[in-house]
Scaffold this active site. Structure first.
Site, PDB file in Angstrom:
ATOM      1  CD  GLU A 110       4.495  -2.637 -11.727  1.00  0.00           C
ATOM      2  OE1 GLU A 110       3.852  -3.554 -11.179  1.00  0.00           O
ATOM      3  OE2 GLU A 110       4.031  -1.508 -11.938  1.00  0.00           O
ATOM      4  CE  LYS A 114      -0.110  -4.138  -9.749  1.00  0.00           C
ATOM      5  NZ  LYS A 114       1.079  -3.615 -10.423  1.00  0.00           N
ATOM      6  CG  ASP A 155       2.515 -15.212   4.332  1.00  0.00           C
ATOM      7  OD1 ASP A 155       2.174 -14.913   3.163  1.00  0.00           O
ATOM      8  OD2 ASP A 155       1.976 -16.133   4.969  1.00  0.00           O
ATOM      9  CG  HIS A 212       4.706   2.468 -16.014  1.00  0.00           C
ATOM     10  ND1 HIS A 212       3.791   1.456 -15.904  1.00  0.00           N
ATOM     11  CD2 HIS A 212       4.965   2.879 -14.768  1.00  0.00           C
ATOM     12  CE1 HIS A 212       3.512   1.274 -14.630  1.00  0.00           C
ATOM     13  NE2 HIS A 212       4.206   2.128 -13.918  1.00  0.00           N
TER      14      HIS A 212
HETATM   15  C1  MEV Z   1       0.904  -0.010 -11.669  1.00  0.00           C
HETATM   16  O1  MEV Z   1       1.598  -1.146 -11.241  1.00  0.00           O
HETATM   17  C2  MEV Z   1       0.338   0.752 -10.501  1.00  0.00           C
HETATM   18  C3  MEV Z   1      -0.558   1.931 -10.858  1.00  0.00           C
HETATM   19  O2  MEV Z   1      -1.601   1.507 -11.725  1.00  0.00           O
HETATM   20  C4  MEV Z   1      -1.129   2.450  -9.564  1.00  0.00           C
HETATM   21  C5  MEV Z   1      -2.206   3.502  -9.721  1.00  0.00           C
HETATM   22  O3  MEV Z   1      -2.907   3.542 -10.744  1.00  0.00           O
HETATM   23  O4  MEV Z   1      -2.381   4.262  -8.743  1.00  0.00           O
HETATM   24  C6  MEV Z   1       0.210   3.011 -11.572  1.00  0.00           C
END
Ligand code: MEV
Length: 423
Positions: A85, A265, A281, A378
């Site tokens: 990513e 995430k 792992d 991003h």
């Molecule tokens: C993207 O990989 C992760 C985010 O969505 C985390 C978040 O929203 O806190 C930017």
């Protein structure tokens, strides 16, 4: 035409690739060429990777990067990360630098025990089973002595064996709930070997063993990482407003599972990348972390933040079952090197480092989300990937990077500008 095959694992690598090409590849020669181009020319190294799993036909590369400038408990770290990513490493490096001038990260290992269970069915008298368990308990420790010998020397081993009556949940269901300390190893093999040996002893007395396996739920293998500073040192402008919105974002993740999952995430973007780079792992870590996030019955944020007396604090508590010996940690040359870059940490130290990267990642995401939004950063990182996909020349790449330097990036805009410029 059937694509069933028997004896595939016995094929040579070349035979496997040819079979695959014949049955699935659209551009046969190109497919074979791609697979071969990812094989390592160092035969010994390739053999090592071939043997990690069955039916290896090539290698699948992920970028291997480092994020410097982490200060954790006063010590400097450069942290190896493996991820695909685009913004993850950049964010970690940025946040590491940011907090390095604000006291750095502070961490504590809260606990380090792991659990394994022998699940069995018994339809006799539960008091008799309890009496039998009490009578045999010391023997259960004894039968595992040869397996636990080295671990005990290092300060670990089996800490406790409990008999748990689960018949209220499921008819005739009982378990041996066993607590382990596995020191610097993640301990999966060690735990499973102990469990199977214990189960075999139980089986001798006619008990119906269903299965014996470690649990990846490790709420008592817990680490805490935190950062804090005066609110006014957090943002250049409008610090009070933005800091409060940062805390609001945390509070939202604590009451709204849809947000909490994405929030966590983002944390796992950082955690997984170090877990993979050190040969640990990541599936076990993921499973355990998300179960922990749902421990109250509602899925919540793994991190928390507060403002008290003008001081902003942001912290995470997270279960991490990691190892710095055993498994792939020393077998995979890059995992071994990662541990070297981390100055050969103990498992406890690695837990602390990994938790900090998770917290850093979460900080970067929330800071962006509650200020400029996430897409700006991003898409800037993504721009390079889009340009590559388009097959841009060096000159075209330079032109596009310059053109989008102060613009919002979208895939279609990049394609349009690329085509316009090429004409
Ligand atoms: C993207 O990989 C992760 C985010 O969505 C985390 C978040 O929203 O806190 C930017």
């Amino acid at each position: 035409m059937s694509k069933q095959i028997s004896g595939f694992s016995k094929f040579t690598k070349e035979e496997k690739i040819n079979w695959l090409s014949k049955n699935y590849f659209i551009h046969k020669e190109q497919g074979i060429k791609t697979l071969n181009s990812y094989l390592n020319s160092d035969e010994k190294l390739q053999d090592l990777h071939d043997d990690f799993i069955e039916n290896t036909i090539s290698n699948f590369y992920f970028p291997y990067a480092v994020a410097p400038n982490f200060v954790i408990n006063g010590k400097d770290y450069t942290i190896p990360m493996v991820t695909e990513e685009s913004s993850v490493v950049a964010a970690a490096a940025l946040v590491a630098k940011f907090w390095s001038t604000r006291g750095g990260f502070k961490t504590t290992v809260i606990s380090t025990t792991k659990i394994g269970q022998v699940h069995f069915m018994f339809n006799g008298n539960s008091n008799e089973l309890e009496a039998y368990f009490i009578a045999i308990k010391s023997e259960l420790f004894k039968v595992t002595e040869s397996i636990t010998k080295n671990m005990r020397k290092r300060g670990g081993g089996i800490l406790d064996i409990e008999l748990r009556n689960k018949t209220n949940d499921l008819k005739d269901y009982y378990q041996l709930h066993i607590t382990f300390e596995t020191m610097d190893s993640m301990g999966a093999n060690f735990i499973n070997s102990c469990l199977e040996t214990i189960a075999n002893r139980f089986k001798k007395d006619g008990i119906n063993i269903v299965m014996s396996i470690l649990s990846n739920y490790v709420p008592d293998c817990l680490v805490r990482a935190e950062v804090s500073c005066k609110v006014e040192n957090l943002y250049k402008e409008n610090a009070k407003h933005y800091a409060q919105n940062f805390v609001n974002a945390l509070n939202i993740a604590n009451v709204e599972p849809h947000r909490a999952v994405t929030h966590n995430k983002g944390i796992m973007n950082g955690i997984d990348s170090v877990v993979i780079a050190t040969g640990n792992d990541f599936r076990a870590v993921e499973a355990g972390v998300h179960a922990y996030a749902a421990r109250s019955g509602t899925y919540k944020s793994l991190s928390n933040a507060k403002i008290e007396d003008g001081v902003f604090s942001f912290w995470i508590e997270i279960p991490l079952a990691l190892g710095t010996v055993g498994g792939l940690t020393k077998l995979h040359p890059l995992a071994k090197l990662s541990l070297e870059v981390l100055q050969n940490p103990s498992a406890k130290e690695l837990m602390q480092v990994v938790a900090c990267v998770g917290l850093a990642q979460n900080f970067a995401a929330l800071r962006a989300l509650t200020t400029t939004g996430i897409q700006k950063g991003h898409m800037k990182m993504h721009l390079g990937n889009i340009i590559k996909q388009l097959g841009a020349t060096k000159e075209e790449t330079a032109y596009l990077l310059d053109y989008f330097a102060n613009k919002t990036v979208s895939h279609s805009d990049v394609v349009a500008e690329f085509e316009k410029n090429r004409k």
